[in-house]
Design a protein around this motif. Structure first.
Motif, mmCIF file in Angstrom:
data_model
loop_
_atom_site.group_PDB
_atom_site.id
_atom_site.type_symbol
_atom_site.label_atom_id
_atom_site.label_comp_id
_atom_site.label_asym_id
_atom_site.label_seq_id
_atom_site.Cartn_x
_atom_site.Cartn_y
_atom_site.Cartn_z
ATOM 1 N N PRO A 166 0.685 -1.276 -0.040
ATOM 2 C CA PRO A 166 0.066 0.141 0.000
ATOM 3 C C PRO A 166 0.862 1.353 0.035
ATOM 4 C CG PRO A 166 0.113 -0.825 2.268
ATOM 5 C CD PRO A 166 0.997 -1.781 1.234
ATOM 6 N N SER A 167 2.113 1.094 0.446
ATOM 7 C CA SER A 167 2.821 2.304 0.436
ATOM 8 C C SER A 167 4.075 2.302 -0.295
ATOM 9 C CB SER A 167 3.123 2.675 1.842
ATOM 10 O OG SER A 167 3.815 2.018 2.557
ATOM 11 N N GLY A 168 4.934 3.434 -0.037
ATOM 12 C CA GLY A 168 6.406 3.382 -0.600
ATOM 13 C C GLY A 168 7.457 2.990 0.648
ATOM 14 N N SER A 169 6.953 2.688 1.605
ATOM 15 C CA SER A 169 8.079 2.593 2.552
ATOM 16 C C SER A 169 9.202 1.296 2.511
ATOM 17 C CB SER A 169 7.281 2.224 3.940
ATOM 18 O OG SER A 169 6.768 1.015 3.993
ATOM 19 N N MET A 170 8.884 0.618 1.464
ATOM 20 C CA MET A 170 9.954 -0.593 1.046
ATOM 21 C C MET A 170 10.459 -0.339 -0.389
ATOM 22 S SD MET A 170 10.822 -2.633 3.373
ATOM 23 C CE MET A 170 11.467 -3.927 2.384
ATOM 24 N N GLU A 171 10.356 0.690 -1.129
ATOM 25 C CA GLU A 171 10.874 1.228 -2.099
ATOM 26 C C GLU A 171 12.501 1.324 -2.124
ATOM 27 O OE1 GLU A 171 9.001 4.743 -3.342
ATOM 28 O OE2 GLU A 171 7.471 4.035 -4.270
ATOM 29 N N GLU A 172 12.939 0.737 -3.262
ATOM 30 C CA GLU A 172 12.403 0.220 -4.537
ATOM 31 C C GLU A 172 12.153 -1.390 -4.675
ATOM 32 O OE1 GLU A 172 11.934 1.847 -7.961
ATOM 33 O OE2 GLU A 172 11.660 3.393 -6.273
ATOM 34 N N LEU A 206 11.682 -8.380 17.100
ATOM 35 C CA LEU A 206 12.469 -8.032 15.951
ATOM 36 C C LEU A 206 12.607 -6.458 15.980
ATOM 37 C CD1 LEU A 206 10.542 -10.303 13.595
ATOM 38 C CD2 LEU A 206 12.582 -10.781 14.639
ATOM 39 N N PHE A 207 13.660 -5.883 15.370
ATOM 40 C CA PHE A 207 14.002 -4.795 14.838
ATOM 41 C C PHE A 207 13.824 -4.576 13.537
ATOM 42 C CE2 PHE A 207 16.254 -0.565 14.094
ATOM 43 C CZ PHE A 207 15.759 0.098 15.175
ATOM 44 N N VAL A 208 12.845 -3.958 12.958
ATOM 45 C CA VAL A 208 12.743 -3.710 11.507
ATOM 46 C C VAL A 208 12.876 -2.371 10.932
ATOM 47 C CG1 VAL A 208 11.072 -5.902 11.315
ATOM 48 C CG2 VAL A 208 9.942 -3.427 12.034
ATOM 49 N N LEU A 209 13.029 -2.324 9.646
ATOM 50 C CA LEU A 209 13.255 -1.045 9.105
ATOM 51 C C LEU A 209 12.807 -1.072 7.599
ATOM 52 C CD1 LEU A 209 17.121 -0.247 10.050
ATOM 53 C CD2 LEU A 209 14.945 0.638 10.889
ATOM 54 N N GLY A 210 12.336 0.046 7.237
ATOM 55 C CA GLY A 210 11.959 0.026 5.810
ATOM 56 C C GLY A 210 13.076 0.183 4.718
ATOM 57 N N ASP A 211 13.075 -0.137 3.600
ATOM 58 C CA ASP A 211 14.231 -0.003 2.775
ATOM 59 C C ASP A 211 14.262 1.587 1.944
ATOM 60 O OD1 ASP A 211 14.452 -2.538 2.920
ATOM 61 O OD2 ASP A 211 14.314 -3.307 0.927
ATOM 62 N N HIS A 212 13.044 2.069 1.956
ATOM 63 C CA HIS A 212 13.031 3.710 1.738
ATOM 64 C C HIS A 212 13.062 4.338 2.889
ATOM 65 C CE1 HIS A 212 10.743 6.887 -0.656
ATOM 66 N NE2 HIS A 212 11.828 7.317 -0.236
ATOM 67 N N ARG A 213 14.300 4.361 3.622
ATOM 68 C CA ARG A 213 14.740 4.900 4.715
ATOM 69 C C ARG A 213 14.451 6.197 5.130
ATOM 70 N NH1 ARG A 213 18.557 1.544 7.203
ATOM 71 N NH2 ARG A 213 17.613 0.006 5.691
ATOM 72 N N GLY A 214 14.238 6.922 3.923
ATOM 73 C CA GLY A 214 13.792 8.519 4.322
ATOM 74 C C GLY A 214 12.393 8.758 4.698
ATOM 75 N N VAL A 215 11.456 7.666 4.362
ATOM 76 C CA VAL A 215 10.126 7.948 4.889
ATOM 77 C C VAL A 215 9.392 6.692 5.397
ATOM 78 C CG1 VAL A 215 9.707 9.105 2.428
ATOM 79 C CG2 VAL A 215 9.376 6.766 2.481
ATOM 80 N N SER A 216 10.090 5.818 5.802
ATOM 81 C CA SER A 216 9.356 4.703 6.584
ATOM 82 C C SER A 216 9.367 4.870 8.009
ATOM 83 C CB SER A 216 10.442 3.251 6.419
ATOM 84 O OG SER A 216 9.814 2.293 7.050
ATOM 85 N N ASN A 272 26.192 -2.752 4.897
ATOM 86 C CA ASN A 272 26.228 -2.212 3.513
ATOM 87 C C ASN A 272 25.134 -2.605 3.031
ATOM 88 O OD1 ASN A 272 29.059 -1.223 3.636
ATOM 89 N ND2 ASN A 272 29.790 -3.583 3.445
ATOM 90 N N GLU A 273 24.156 -1.652 2.905
ATOM 91 C CA GLU A 273 22.656 -1.859 2.472
ATOM 92 C C GLU A 273 22.423 -1.205 0.958
ATOM 93 O OE1 GLU A 273 19.952 -1.865 6.070
ATOM 94 O OE2 GLU A 273 21.396 -0.064 6.356
ATOM 95 N N PRO A 274 22.907 -2.103 -0.005
ATOM 96 C CA PRO A 274 22.681 -1.544 -1.426
ATOM 97 C C PRO A 274 21.139 -1.394 -1.374
ATOM 98 C CG PRO A 274 23.216 -3.847 -1.581
ATOM 99 C CD PRO A 274 23.382 -3.418 -0.128
ATOM 100 N N TYR A 275 20.301 -2.004 -0.827
ATOM 101 C CA TYR A 275 18.593 -1.987 -1.137
ATOM 102 C C TYR A 275 18.224 -0.617 -0.541
ATOM 103 C CZ TYR A 275 19.414 -3.908 3.315
ATOM 104 O OH TYR A 275 19.820 -4.205 4.867
#
Length: 251
Positions: A51-57, A179-189, A154-157
């Motif tokens: 539903p959202s862009g928090s895991m882009e790209e 668990l500690f979780v992060l979105g790949d679209h780090r700027g908006v997640s 090193n997080e190329p994603y």
């Protein structure tokens, strides 16, 4: 012994049964398909629409993904895996829709969810596991990277990261069963960093995890498997935790 006349009458009765009409066959097949879909969704695999862009790209808005619901009944989640989970009351996925009200909209949404035709609810979130129980997660090292047990990742994603001066958090020691979780679209997640001030320091319960996202099925140009990045291949928390922190930081 039954008479030949009795057997003949029974065979005639079987031959005289009327075949199902096209309408009846359609209804029967639809019911069977729905029953199978419900069983598969409940116990094995569930389809979701992102539903959202928090895991882009890695995952884009509108992507349809398949989630393995049985894997975490036999093992714990691993670092680097993408999970779908039920967010706590103060978690909310930007762009997710609230549950429908009324009987028919609710039924329609449920049927659509069987095939991934409707987006997940506002509490169904998609993130990447970065830390598991016993890990210490923080940011940042000298290169501006997230570290797990003192090891820089090193997080190329990662897409559209936050400015270095805004990345600092932690350290967070991940409690048992969380668990500690992060979105790949780090700027908006709005991920574990966003909730780091709560009583669980932003971590989520393993019991709230619905399953592991393992495949993008739609759209076709973006379809593919969701593998664990090499980033996490060399991470060994049990070994690193035995080393003094200063020694780990120098290395």
């Amino acid at each position: 012994m039954p008479s030949h006349g009795h057997r003949g009458g029974r065979h005639r009765a079987i031959r005289e049964r009327r075949p199902l009409s096209l309408f009846q066959e359609t209804i029967l097949l639809t019911c069977v398909a729905l029953a199978v879909a419900i069983l598969v969704r409940a116990f094995l695999v569930q389809a979701f629409t992102v539903p959202s862009g928090s895991m882009e790209e890695t995952l884009r808005i509108g992507d349809r993904i398949l989630v393995n619901k049985i894997i975490y009944t036999v093992r714990e989640p691993h670092r680097g895996e993408i999970v779908v989970f039920k967010g706590a009351d103060d978690w909310n996925e930007e762009g997710a829709e609230p549950p429908p009200s009324g009987f028919f909209p609710t039924v329609g949404a449920y049927v659509g969810s069987l095939f991934g035709a409707t987006p997940p609810g506002e509490k169904d979130l998609v993130k990447r596991v970065v830390g598991v129980a016993g890990d210490t997660v923080r940011c940042c090292d000298r290169q501006g990277r997230v570290t797990v047990n003192g090891l820089g990742l090193n997080e190329p994603y990662v897409h559209d990261n936050t400015p270095v001066e805004q990345r600092a958090f932690g350290p967070v020691k991940v409690p048992d069963g969380r668990l500690f979780v992060l979105g790949d679209h780090r700027g908006v997640s709005a991920d574990s960093r966003y909730h780091i001030a709560d009583k669980w320091h932003g971590t989520i319960s393993v019991s709230d995890v619905i399953g592991r996202a393992f495949l993008i099925v739609w759209p076709i140009p973006h379809a593919g498997s969701l593998e664990v990045p090499d980033t996490f291949g060399g991470l060994n928390s049990s070994l690193l935790l035995m080393l003094p922190y200063r020694r780990r930081r120098r290395s």
